[in-house]
Design a protein around this motif. Structure first.
Motif, short mmCIF file in Angstrom:
data_model
loop_
_atom_site.label_atom_id
_atom_site.label_comp_id
_atom_site.label_asym_id
_atom_site.label_seq_id
_atom_site.Cartn_x
_atom_site.Cartn_y
_atom_site.Cartn_z
N ALA A 287 0.85 -1.19 0.00
CA ALA A 287 0.00 0.00 0.00
C ALA A 287 0.89 1.24 0.00
O ALA A 287 1.69 1.44 0.92
CB ALA A 287 -0.92 -0.02 1.20
N LEU A 288 0.75 2.07 -1.03
CA LEU A 288 1.65 3.20 -1.23
C LEU A 288 1.52 4.24 -0.11
O LEU A 288 2.48 4.88 0.28
CB LEU A 288 1.35 3.83 -2.58
CG LEU A 288 2.43 4.70 -3.22
CD1 LEU A 288 3.67 3.87 -3.52
CD2 LEU A 288 1.91 5.34 -4.50
N LEU A 289 0.29 4.42 0.41
CA LEU A 289 0.02 5.51 1.36
C LEU A 289 -0.21 5.01 2.78
O LEU A 289 -0.78 5.73 3.60
CB LEU A 289 -1.20 6.30 0.88
CG LEU A 289 -1.11 6.88 -0.55
CD1 LEU A 289 -2.40 7.57 -0.92
CD2 LEU A 289 0.07 7.84 -0.66
N LYS A 290 0.24 3.80 3.07
CA LYS A 290 0.03 3.25 4.41
C LYS A 290 0.70 4.14 5.46
O LYS A 290 1.89 4.45 5.37
CB LYS A 290 0.60 1.83 4.49
CG LYS A 290 0.32 1.14 5.82
CD LYS A 290 0.85 -0.28 5.81
CE LYS A 290 0.54 -0.98 7.13
NZ LYS A 290 1.04 -2.37 7.13
N GLY A 291 -0.07 4.58 6.45
CA GLY A 291 0.44 5.43 7.51
C GLY A 291 0.49 6.89 7.15
O GLY A 291 0.88 7.73 7.99
N PRO A 394 7.66 -1.69 -6.79
CA PRO A 394 6.60 -1.19 -5.92
C PRO A 394 7.07 -0.87 -4.51
O PRO A 394 6.69 0.15 -3.94
CB PRO A 394 5.57 -2.33 -5.93
CG PRO A 394 5.77 -2.99 -7.26
CD PRO A 394 7.24 -2.90 -7.52
N ALA A 395 7.93 -1.72 -3.95
CA ALA A 395 8.43 -1.46 -2.60
C ALA A 395 9.27 -0.19 -2.56
O ALA A 395 9.21 0.60 -1.60
CB ALA A 395 9.26 -2.65 -2.12
N GLU A 396 10.06 0.04 -3.63
CA GLU A 396 10.86 1.26 -3.70
C GLU A 396 9.97 2.47 -3.87
O GLU A 396 10.25 3.54 -3.32
CB GLU A 396 11.85 1.15 -4.87
CG GLU A 396 13.07 0.30 -4.57
CD GLU A 396 13.94 0.94 -3.50
OE1 GLU A 396 14.43 2.06 -3.71
OE2 GLU A 396 14.10 0.31 -2.44
N GLN A 397 8.91 2.34 -4.67
CA GLN A 397 7.97 3.45 -4.83
C GLN A 397 7.35 3.84 -3.50
O GLN A 397 7.23 5.03 -3.17
CB GLN A 397 6.88 3.07 -5.84
CG GLN A 397 7.38 2.93 -7.27
CD GLN A 397 6.29 2.49 -8.23
OE1 GLN A 397 5.26 1.98 -7.81
NE2 GLN A 397 6.53 2.66 -9.52
N ALA A 398 6.97 2.82 -2.70
CA ALA A 398 6.37 3.09 -1.39
C ALA A 398 7.37 3.80 -0.49
O ALA A 398 7.02 4.74 0.24
CB ALA A 398 5.90 1.79 -0.75
N ARG A 399 8.65 3.40 -0.55
CA ARG A 399 9.67 4.03 0.29
C ARG A 399 9.89 5.48 -0.13
O ARG A 399 10.05 6.37 0.72
CB ARG A 399 10.98 3.25 0.18
CG ARG A 399 12.05 3.68 1.17
CD ARG A 399 13.28 2.81 1.05
NE ARG A 399 13.97 3.05 -0.21
CZ ARG A 399 14.84 4.04 -0.40
NH1 ARG A 399 15.11 4.89 0.60
NH2 ARG A 399 15.43 4.20 -1.56
N ILE A 400 9.90 5.74 -1.44
CA ILE A 400 10.10 7.11 -1.93
C ILE A 400 8.94 8.01 -1.48
O ILE A 400 9.15 9.15 -1.05
CB ILE A 400 10.22 7.11 -3.47
CG1 ILE A 400 11.52 6.42 -3.90
CG2 ILE A 400 10.15 8.52 -4.03
CD1 ILE A 400 12.77 7.11 -3.46
N ILE A 401 7.72 7.50 -1.55
CA ILE A 401 6.56 8.29 -1.11
C ILE A 401 6.65 8.60 0.38
O ILE A 401 6.33 9.70 0.83
CB ILE A 401 5.25 7.55 -1.45
CG1 ILE A 401 4.99 7.60 -2.96
CG2 ILE A 401 4.06 8.15 -0.71
CD1 ILE A 401 4.75 9.00 -3.50
N GLN A 402 7.14 7.61 1.16
CA GLN A 402 7.30 7.85 2.60
C GLN A 402 8.30 8.97 2.85
O GLN A 402 8.16 9.74 3.82
CB GLN A 402 7.77 6.56 3.28
CG GLN A 402 6.75 5.43 3.28
CD GLN A 402 5.59 5.68 4.22
OE1 GLN A 402 5.72 6.37 5.23
NE2 GLN A 402 4.43 5.11 3.87
N LEU A 403 9.32 9.09 1.98
CA LEU A 403 10.32 10.14 2.14
C LEU A 403 9.83 11.50 1.66
O LEU A 403 10.26 12.54 2.17
CB LEU A 403 11.60 9.76 1.36
CG LEU A 403 12.37 8.54 1.88
CD1 LEU A 403 13.50 8.20 0.91
CD2 LEU A 403 12.93 8.82 3.27
N LEU A 404 8.92 11.49 0.69
CA LEU A 404 8.48 12.75 0.08
C LEU A 404 7.22 13.32 0.71
O LEU A 404 7.01 14.54 0.70
CB LEU A 404 8.23 12.54 -1.43
CG LEU A 404 9.45 12.42 -2.34
CD1 LEU A 404 9.02 12.14 -3.77
CD2 LEU A 404 10.28 13.70 -2.29
#
Length: 441
Positions: A287-291, A394-404
């Protein structure tokens, strides 16, 4: 001498030469030189008529007479249109063209510009009806000869393929060619097997292509592979030890790299519809926006999913709904389709990254860090965020979104995306680094 006799008009003669193959062109005196020498001798014999050979060379070595797409011929036609040529001289008419239709086009261009056509070894006059008939007969035989040669080559290729013989062309990854035979390249063959095995594990060519690109995997030509190349590799029956001709497979002389069991498992996946395989891939997508996503009441929205048949539906649902909490008059959606809201957030992030103030801020941050990333690369990365994003797992995309992204708030008016501006420079540095490594290789 008759002092009243007028001098002969000077006729500029262009000599055109052609050879279908490149074989022998590196010799000191090759076929093109032999044609030119014969044509120059003929022009010299007509010096009394005012004939003079031009200095410009119109040579096409390694070009078929079945097409007009030849650099030397194109230059010749351009000079004819510019009025620089009076006579075109060739060794034989099939040097100019082996196609009756193409030759008629050339004769039309010659006639329009008042240019005479001369064949050194075939004497005829194209200004008379008999001369044109002779020309058409000669051209018909030239075209017939070309078509017969083509049929013989096609028949030879088909017969060789049926016997499993390698007939040249693109050498597939995993093999080398020696003495016109495919021999297994052990290092590349191991990579091919790993690609098939990994595809069976993932069930998605899209995900596998991204993984291979991230690992810097390259094809035999040294280029990073894409999904199209991956599909061609997975469908190449050469890896089963077969030779294919016009869709039919025959036992090949070379050794197989992929056994029947692995091939069948990979192709069982390929026979599924792309949509079904995409749904299977999404089921493993984090889930891209989890949390990060909250309703306007401050309640977190948690990822959830439901399955109908083979199709998976993902959502973000407010904890107020899950826990049956009273929220008063509901103004904002309490349940959102995950794909829709994630795409909207990524679109907003891309828009923010391209604003002038963010670009200025990122460049300043990179300069203060003495980063190796140039200003041009940073600007290109900000403006090509979509391309860089598509190359991430996908996992990297989720991590990048968490950073941004600091927080996403769902309101009645839409989404409010709060960006972590202080982290943008670091994210761009991470996303550009793999591309910089590729350029350095």
């Amino acid at each position: 001498m008759d002092i009243n006799a007028r001098p002969k008009r000077r006729l500029r003669c262009a000599i055109y030469t052609r050879k279908s193959s490149e074989e022998g062109l590196d010799m000191e005196f090759n076929s093109l030189d032999a044609q030119r020498e014969a044509c120059e001798a003929y022009v010299a014999s007509q010096r009394s008529e005012g004939w003079v050979a031009t200095r410009e060379r119109y040579d096409d070595g390694g070009f078929s007479g079945g097409t007009l797409e030849r650099p030397g011929l194109k230059q010749l036609l351009a000079d004819i249109d510019d009025g620089l040529i009076d006579v075109v001289v060739v060794y034989k008419i099939d040097r100019l063209s082996r196609s009756l239709m193409d030759f008629s086009k050339l004769v039309e261009i010659f006639d329009r510009n008042g240019v005479t056509f001369v064949s050194v070894t075939q004497s005829f006059n194209t200004t008379t009806s008999m001369g044109r008939l002779t020309l058409n007969i000669l051209l018909s035989f030239a075209q017939f000869e070309r078509e017969v040669i083509g049929e013989r080559i096609r028949d030879k290729v088909a017969a060789s393929r049926k016997r499993g013989i390698w007939m040249g062309g693109y050498v597939p990854l995993g093999y080398n060619v020696e003495d016109r035979k495919l021999l297994v390249n052990d290092a590349e063959a191991a990579s091919v097997r790993r690609i098939f095995e990994r595809f069976v594990e993932l069930g998605s060519a899209t995900v596998l292509a991204r993984e291979l690109r991230r690992d810097g995997f390259r094809n035999k030509q040294g280029t990073l592979i894409d999904k199209g190349y991956l599909y061609r590799l997975l469908n190449n029956r050469v890896y089963r030890g077969e030779a294919v001709h016009k869709g039919k497979a025959y036992p090949g002389e070379h050794d197989a790299i992929i056994d029947n069991d692995l091939w069948d498992r990979a192709h069982a996946i390929l026979q599924e519809s792309p949509r079904k395989r995409a749904n299977n891939s999404r089921s493993r997508t984090p889930a891209l926006l989890k949390g990060l996503i909250f309703s306007d009441t401050g309640a977190a929205m948690t990822p959830t999913s439901t399955k109908k048949g083979a199709k998976l539906y993902r959502y973000y649902v407010s904890m107020d709904v899950i826990r049956n909490r009273e929220t008063g008059a509901e103004t904002a959606p309490m349940r959102l389709a995950a794909g829709m809201v994630e795409d909207a957030v990524v679109t907003e992030v891309r828009r923010i990254l391209q604003t002038p103030e963010v670009v200025t801020q990122v460049i300043a941050a990179l300069k203060s860090e003495n980063s190796a990333i140039s200003e041009a690369d940073a600007i290109a990365a900000l403006h090509d965020f979509t391309g860089l994003w598509a190359q991430l797992f996908p996992a990297e995309q989720a991590r990048i979104i968490q950073l941004l992204v600091r927080r996403v708030t769902v309101t009645a008016a839409g989404l409010e995306v709060d960006i972590r501006r202080e982290g943008i420079a670091g994210v761009i540095r991470e996303m550009v680094a793999p591309r910089s490594l590729e350029a350095a290789e």
